[in-house]
Design an enzyme around this catalytic site. Structure first.
Site, PDB file in Angstrom:
ATOM      1  N   HIS A   8       0.829  -1.204   0.000  1.00 10.42           N
ATOM      2  CA  HIS A   8       0.000   0.000   0.000  1.00 10.42           C
ATOM      3  C   HIS A   8       0.862   1.251   0.000  1.00 10.42           C
ATOM      4  O   HIS A   8       0.593   2.213  -0.712  1.00 10.42           O
ATOM      5  CB  HIS A   8      -0.931   0.001   1.219  1.00 10.42           C
ATOM      6  CG  HIS A   8      -2.229  -0.676   0.949  1.00 10.42           C
ATOM      7  ND1 HIS A   8      -2.333  -2.051   0.886  1.00 10.42           N
ATOM      8  CD2 HIS A   8      -3.466  -0.187   0.687  1.00 10.42           C
ATOM      9  CE1 HIS A   8      -3.591  -2.362   0.616  1.00 10.42           C
ATOM     10  NE2 HIS A   8      -4.296  -1.256   0.483  1.00 10.42           N
ATOM     11  N   LYS A  40      -9.795  -7.553   7.918  1.00  5.17           N
ATOM     12  CA  LYS A  40     -10.510  -7.803   9.164  1.00  5.17           C
ATOM     13  C   LYS A  40     -10.454  -6.576  10.066  1.00  5.17           C
ATOM     14  O   LYS A  40      -9.517  -5.788   9.999  1.00  5.17           O
ATOM     15  CB  LYS A  40      -9.966  -9.054   9.870  1.00  5.17           C
ATOM     16  CG  LYS A  40      -8.557  -8.937  10.409  1.00  5.17           C
ATOM     17  CD  LYS A  40      -8.251 -10.069  11.398  1.00  5.17           C
ATOM     18  CE  LYS A  40      -6.806 -10.052  11.823  1.00  5.17           C
ATOM     19  NZ  LYS A  40      -6.591 -10.080  13.247  1.00  5.17           N
TER      20      LYS A  40
HETATM   21  S1  SF4 Z   1      -6.249 -15.836  14.174  1.00  3.31           S
HETATM   22 FE1  SF4 Z   1      -4.655 -15.036  15.533  1.00  3.31          FE
HETATM   23  S2  SF4 Z   1      -2.775 -15.224  14.407  1.00  3.31           S
HETATM   24 FE2  SF4 Z   1      -4.445 -15.428  12.946  1.00  3.31          FE
HETATM   25  S3  SF4 Z   1      -4.813 -13.356  12.157  1.00  3.31           S
HETATM   26 FE3  SF4 Z   1      -6.160 -13.617  13.921  1.00  3.31          FE
HETATM   27  S4  SF4 Z   1      -4.984 -12.808  15.653  1.00  3.31           S
HETATM   28 FE4  SF4 Z   1      -3.535 -13.173  13.991  1.00  3.31          FE
END
Ligand code: SF4
Lengths: 173, 288
Positions: free
Chosen positions: A37, A102
């Site tokens: 980015h 996310k």
């Molecule tokens: S599951 Fe755990 S290790 Fe995987 S992206 Fe989410 S916080 Fe990070």
């Protein structure tokens, strides 16, 4: 039932998405996270060409694990999106319409998203193995030196995501 | 006296990181399954089933559970009768390197926090040592993801803030983390000691078995209270609502100064990868 989406997603379909809806994405998408980015936005500022035309496209924030010889890609779940908040508005102004990652986004991000009628989709964090099964093609198209952070073109089939912020700015957060 | 060969250490550490990156513990998976059945939020329920499906795909196809295969954290309990005539830390890092290369795990370590150039093999590990009775070496290893680690916090409370102060700080930490720490979580809480001790016992807390209980009654009650309150926050799986915010709260405590009440919260995401191996020392000839 999840709504099926084909990329590039047309304006009508994209604008009809509602926050909270589950979707399945098929078609070409591009990957990029922090380092890519930063480089892309620097290119825009300098007036240089981008590694791919972002207009109407989808960017997925991911840095996969290396693929084994018999695999298309390794684990490839989303990374946190807030770190891309500083860069995404510039890319949206160049026509980028869909971002997948996310976690929540900033106010400035949402303002620009509404202006551009773009959408932000949430992929479920930690689904690296499951999401890798939806990737049918994986090609590094820019910044190979960034290793896992290089820009890739992926062809996905039924990649599961949730509409997190729709084009009107409604949010699941 | 007893010893363990360097090559055993290297091989064991390598296998532990590969194994834990691909498999979740059975107890943990059962906990995920029972909370999926109970979850009343539809989106939360759907996310939990995808998390359960993910670990099956990872196990059956040997794909890492999550692309963030973390910082390599290693905790050692060293039997006092063991001696090592080589650099143990170097052996552990050699095992980490091999595991991340041979296991096709992502290399996420940078050489310096400001220059940020990747070490390309995920070394060095973060290693903690402790001495115990006997001639065995217990190794705990965990690839610890960045998302949940980044949402962990520490605060030096005043003794007057007491138990309520601790509860408020833990709750605030889980709320601030929201979906970013990839809930459902294991919440590790360290209270007491001093600045670094609180953080270390909080980290140790997330290494505890998912169904165990704290050693003393005060901490046990605090675990129960915190779990209840956290699961009332409506953070839910991936922060999208529901009652499955934490699968467990683990509290570890330690004596502290009359003027202090340190509290540390270390968050573990649902990709709760860890492995434990006990190695027996071999008796060294001509030693007593
Ligand atoms: S599951 Fe755990 S290790 Fe995987 S992206 Fe989410 S916080 Fe990070």
């Amino acid at each position: 039932m999840e709504k099926k989406l084909k990329t590039p997603i047309d304006d009508h379909t994209r604008e009809s998405l509602i926050a909270g809806e589950e979707v399945l994405i098929s078609g070409y998408i591009y990957t990029g996270r922090d380092a890519a980015h930063k480089l892309m936005v620097e290119s825009i500022i300098k007036g240089e060409k981008l590694p791919f035309n972002v207009d109407q496209q989808v960017i997925y924030y991911v840095g996969p694990t290396p693929a084994k010889p018999n695999q298309v890609i390794g684990a490839c779940g989303p990374t946190s999106s807030y770190r891309m908040d500083a860069f995404s508005p510039t890319l949206m102004k160049k026509g980028l319409k869909v971002m997948i990652g996310k976690g929540p986004r900033s106010k400035e991000f949402i303002e620009q998203l509404k202006k551009q009628k773009a959408v932000y989709l949430l992929a479920i964090g930690g689904l690296g193995a499951k999401l890798s099964q939806t990737v049918k093609e994986n090609k590094v198209i820019a910044y190979p030196h960034l290793q896992s952070e290089a820009v890739r073109q992926l062809y996905v089939e039924d990649f599961p995501a949730i509409v997190a912020i729709d084009s009107k700015g409604n949010s699941v957060f | 006296m007893y010893t363990i060969e360097r090559k055993t250490i290297v091989e064991t550490i390598k296998d532990m990181f590969i194994d834990s990156a691909y498999h979740l513990g059975e107890d943990f998976v059962n906990k995920l399954k029972s909370s999926q059945e109970k979850e009343s939020n539809q989106l939360g329920k759907s996310i939990l089933s995808k998390i359960i499906e993910n670990q099956e795909i990872a196990k059956n196809n040997n794909i890492p559970l999550c692309q963030d295969t973390g910082v390599a954290v290693v905790m050692l309990e060293i039997g006092r009768e063991l001696i090592f005539d080589y650099d143990l830390e170097e052996a552990i890092n050699a095992g980490v390197r091999r595991g991340y290369m041979d296991g096709y795990l992502r290399k996420s370590m940078v050489k310096h926090p400001i220059n940020r150039i990747n070490t390309l093999d995920n070394s060095p590990a973060v290693i903690h040592y402790e001495f115990v009775a006997g001639h065995q070496l217990t190794i705990h290893a965990a690839p610890k993801g960045g998302g949940s680690e980044n949402m962990s916090r520490l605060k030096m409370l005043t003794p007057g803030e007491g138990e309520q102060g601790i509860i408020d700080f833990v709750i605030e930490t889980v709320k601030l983390a929201g979906g970013k720490a990839c809930p459902p979580l294991i919440v590790g809480v360290g209270i007491g000691g001093n600045f670094e001790k609180a953080a270390l016992i909080a980290k140790k807390a997330i290494f505890r078995k998912i169904n165990d209980q704290a050693e003393n009654e005060v901490d046990q009650l605090l675990e129960e209270k915190l779990l209840k309150e956290i699961n009332h926050l409506n953070v839910g799986p991936m922060g999208l609502g529901g009652e499955t915010t934490a699968l467990a709260v683990k509290v570890n405590s330690y004596p502290c100064h009359i003027a202090s009440l340190p509290v540390a919260v270390n968050l573990q995401c649902h990709s709760a990868r860890k492995s434990e191996v006990i190695l027996d020392g071999k008796k060294i000839e001509n030693s007593n």
